[in-house]
Design a protein around this motif. Structure first.
Motif, mmCIF file in Angstrom:
data_model
loop_
_atom_site.group_PDB
_atom_site.id
_atom_site.type_symbol
_atom_site.label_atom_id
_atom_site.label_comp_id
_atom_site.label_asym_id
_atom_site.label_seq_id
_atom_site.Cartn_x
_atom_site.Cartn_y
_atom_site.Cartn_z
ATOM 1 N N ALA A 76 67.908 16.705 32.763
ATOM 2 C CA ALA A 76 68.985 16.011 32.044
ATOM 3 C C ALA A 76 69.925 17.016 31.380
ATOM 4 N N ALA A 77 69.376 18.101 30.836
ATOM 5 C CA ALA A 77 70.215 19.138 30.231
ATOM 6 C C ALA A 77 71.076 19.813 31.290
ATOM 7 N N ALA A 78 70.499 20.083 32.451
ATOM 8 C CA ALA A 78 71.279 20.681 33.546
ATOM 9 C C ALA A 78 72.386 19.721 33.984
ATOM 10 N N ALA A 79 72.068 18.438 34.065
ATOM 11 C CA ALA A 79 73.080 17.449 34.445
ATOM 12 C C ALA A 79 74.203 17.400 33.417
ATOM 13 N N ALA A 80 73.849 17.452 32.146
ATOM 14 C CA ALA A 80 74.878 17.433 31.096
ATOM 15 C C ALA A 80 75.780 18.655 31.202
ATOM 16 N N TYR A 81 75.217 19.774 31.603
ATOM 17 C CA TYR A 81 75.989 21.012 31.732
ATOM 18 C C TYR A 81 76.893 20.981 32.966
ATOM 19 N N LYS A 109 80.500 16.909 35.738
ATOM 20 C CA LYS A 109 81.818 16.658 35.129
ATOM 21 C C LYS A 109 82.426 15.359 35.648
ATOM 22 N N SER A 110 82.072 14.985 36.859
ATOM 23 C CA SER A 110 82.553 13.729 37.436
ATOM 24 C C SER A 110 81.513 13.227 38.433
ATOM 25 N N PHE A 111 81.692 11.981 38.811
ATOM 26 C CA PHE A 111 80.753 11.335 39.721
ATOM 27 C C PHE A 111 81.572 10.581 40.768
ATOM 28 N N PRO A 112 82.095 11.335 41.758
ATOM 29 C CA PRO A 112 82.973 10.696 42.754
ATOM 30 C C PRO A 112 82.232 9.653 43.591
ATOM 31 N N THR A 113 82.945 8.597 43.946
ATOM 32 C CA THR A 113 82.345 7.535 44.765
ATOM 33 C C THR A 113 83.234 7.174 45.954
ATOM 34 N N GLU A 114 84.150 8.049 46.295
ATOM 35 C CA GLU A 114 85.047 7.772 47.423
ATOM 36 C C GLU A 114 84.414 8.284 48.710
ATOM 37 N N GLY A 115 85.038 7.929 49.842
ATOM 38 C CA GLY A 115 84.551 8.410 51.130
ATOM 39 C C GLY A 115 83.087 8.075 51.325
ATOM 40 N N HIS A 116 82.334 9.066 51.749
ATOM 41 C CA HIS A 116 80.899 8.874 51.979
ATOM 42 C C HIS A 116 80.058 9.542 50.895
ATOM 43 N N ASP A 117 80.630 9.697 49.720
ATOM 44 C CA ASP A 117 79.895 10.327 48.617
ATOM 45 C C ASP A 117 78.630 9.556 48.265
ATOM 46 N N VAL A 118 78.720 8.243 48.226
ATOM 47 C CA VAL A 118 77.561 7.425 47.847
ATOM 48 C C VAL A 118 76.438 7.574 48.880
ATOM 49 N N GLN A 119 76.789 7.684 50.162
ATOM 50 C CA GLN A 119 75.774 7.903 51.191
ATOM 51 C C GLN A 119 75.118 9.272 51.004
ATOM 52 N N ALA A 131 83.387 19.465 45.932
ATOM 53 C CA ALA A 131 82.354 20.130 45.131
ATOM 54 C C ALA A 131 81.723 19.202 44.100
ATOM 55 N N ALA A 132 82.512 18.343 43.472
ATOM 56 C CA ALA A 132 81.964 17.441 42.455
ATOM 57 C C ALA A 132 80.933 16.493 43.062
ATOM 58 N N ALA A 133 81.186 16.042 44.289
ATOM 59 C CA ALA A 133 80.231 15.156 44.964
ATOM 60 C C ALA A 133 78.941 15.904 45.293
ATOM 61 N N TRP A 134 79.068 17.145 45.754
ATOM 62 C CA TRP A 134 77.874 17.937 46.061
ATOM 63 C C TRP A 134 77.077 18.226 44.792
ATOM 64 N N THR A 135 77.760 18.534 43.714
ATOM 65 C CA THR A 135 77.080 18.790 42.437
ATOM 66 C C THR A 135 76.306 17.554 41.999
ATOM 67 N N ALA A 136 76.972 16.401 42.034
ATOM 68 C CA ALA A 136 76.311 15.156 41.642
ATOM 69 C C ALA A 136 75.115 14.866 42.556
ATOM 70 N N ALA A 137 75.287 15.092 43.862
ATOM 71 C CA ALA A 137 74.205 14.817 44.816
ATOM 72 C C ALA A 137 72.987 15.691 44.533
ATOM 73 N N LEU A 138 73.205 16.961 44.273
ATOM 74 C CA LEU A 138 72.088 17.869 44.024
ATOM 75 C C LEU A 138 71.402 17.558 42.700
ATOM 76 N N LEU A 139 72.172 17.153 41.704
ATOM 77 C CA LEU A 139 71.565 16.766 40.428
ATOM 78 C C LEU A 139 70.772 15.467 40.577
ATOM 79 N N LEU A 140 71.294 14.529 41.345
ATOM 80 C CA LEU A 140 70.562 13.288 41.590
ATOM 81 C C LEU A 140 69.266 13.564 42.365
ATOM 82 N N MET A 141 69.310 14.520 43.277
ATOM 83 C CA MET A 141 68.102 14.900 44.014
ATOM 84 C C MET A 141 67.050 15.450 43.060
ATOM 85 N N ALA A 142 67.483 16.333 42.150
ATOM 86 C CA ALA A 142 66.544 16.910 41.176
ATOM 87 C C ALA A 142 65.989 15.820 40.262
ATOM 88 N N LEU A 143 66.845 14.938 39.809
ATOM 89 C CA LEU A 143 66.409 13.857 38.934
ATOM 90 C C LEU A 143 65.418 12.937 39.650
#
Length: 171
Positions: A38-43, A46-56, A132-144
């Motif tokens: 959670a601390a890493a995610a907070a750091y 910065k955004s959580f894009p949902t366009e294109g195939h980000d959600v997939q 990059a924001a989508a990849w960051t969110a994806a990797l943090l969601l994977m860790a979580l």
């Protein structure tokens, strides 16, 4: 990658040490990895894009994280201390899966900021991933997902063990 990035990645990977040594299953010990992610995610987040195939992309990384976490939890040895409190200790498989999950994200980040940037940009463009924001969110969601699923499996098995139900120790 900055020095802070390396330190955060190392800290997440090194969370395996208490798991290998074994920990009493107190709420504090159980939640430490969750707080770290959670601390890493907070750091980072910065955004959580949902366009294109980000959600997939998020769904795929959450699935991988969940599989790693469930397997980590299932292959963690559980026993009862003399005072009846559950004691969890990661075996070789659980520790290896933790390291693979955490180190793969650090490796991807390193690759993305070095020689892999062009390949990732091309892949992102071809698969409608916004960047990059989508990849960051994806990797943090994977860790979580990995941390939450491991925590859930160990807590369920701990409850079974301390309530007297039969729990088979795993590798």
């Amino acid at each position: 990658m900055t020095t802070i990035d390396y330190l955060i990645s190392a800290a997440l990977i090194l969370l395996v040490i208490p798991q290998i040594r074994g920990t009493r299953q107190t709420l504090r010990n159980a939640l430490l990895p969750l707080v770290a992610v959670a601390a890493a995610a907070a750091y980072y987040l910065k955004s959580f894009p949902t366009e294109g195939h980000d959600v997939q992309l998020y769904g795929a990384t959450v699935l991988v994280g969940a599989i790693l976490g469930i397997t980590c939890g299932a292959t963690t040895r559980l026993s009862r201390a003399t005072d009846g409190v559950a004691f969890a200790q990661a075996g070789v498989v659980a520790a290896a899966l933790w390291i693979v999950g955490m180190a793969s994200r650090a490796g991807f980040e390193y690759w993305a900021s070095h020689s892999g940037a062009t390949d990732i940009a091309r892949f992102s463009q071809d698969h409608l991933i916004t960047g990059a924001a989508a990849w960051t969110a994806a990797l943090l969601l994977m860790a979580l997902a990995q941390v939450l699923c491991r925590l859930a499996v160990v807590r369920i098995r701990t409850r079974q063990l301390t309530s007297g139900a039969r729990v088979t120790a795993r590798v």
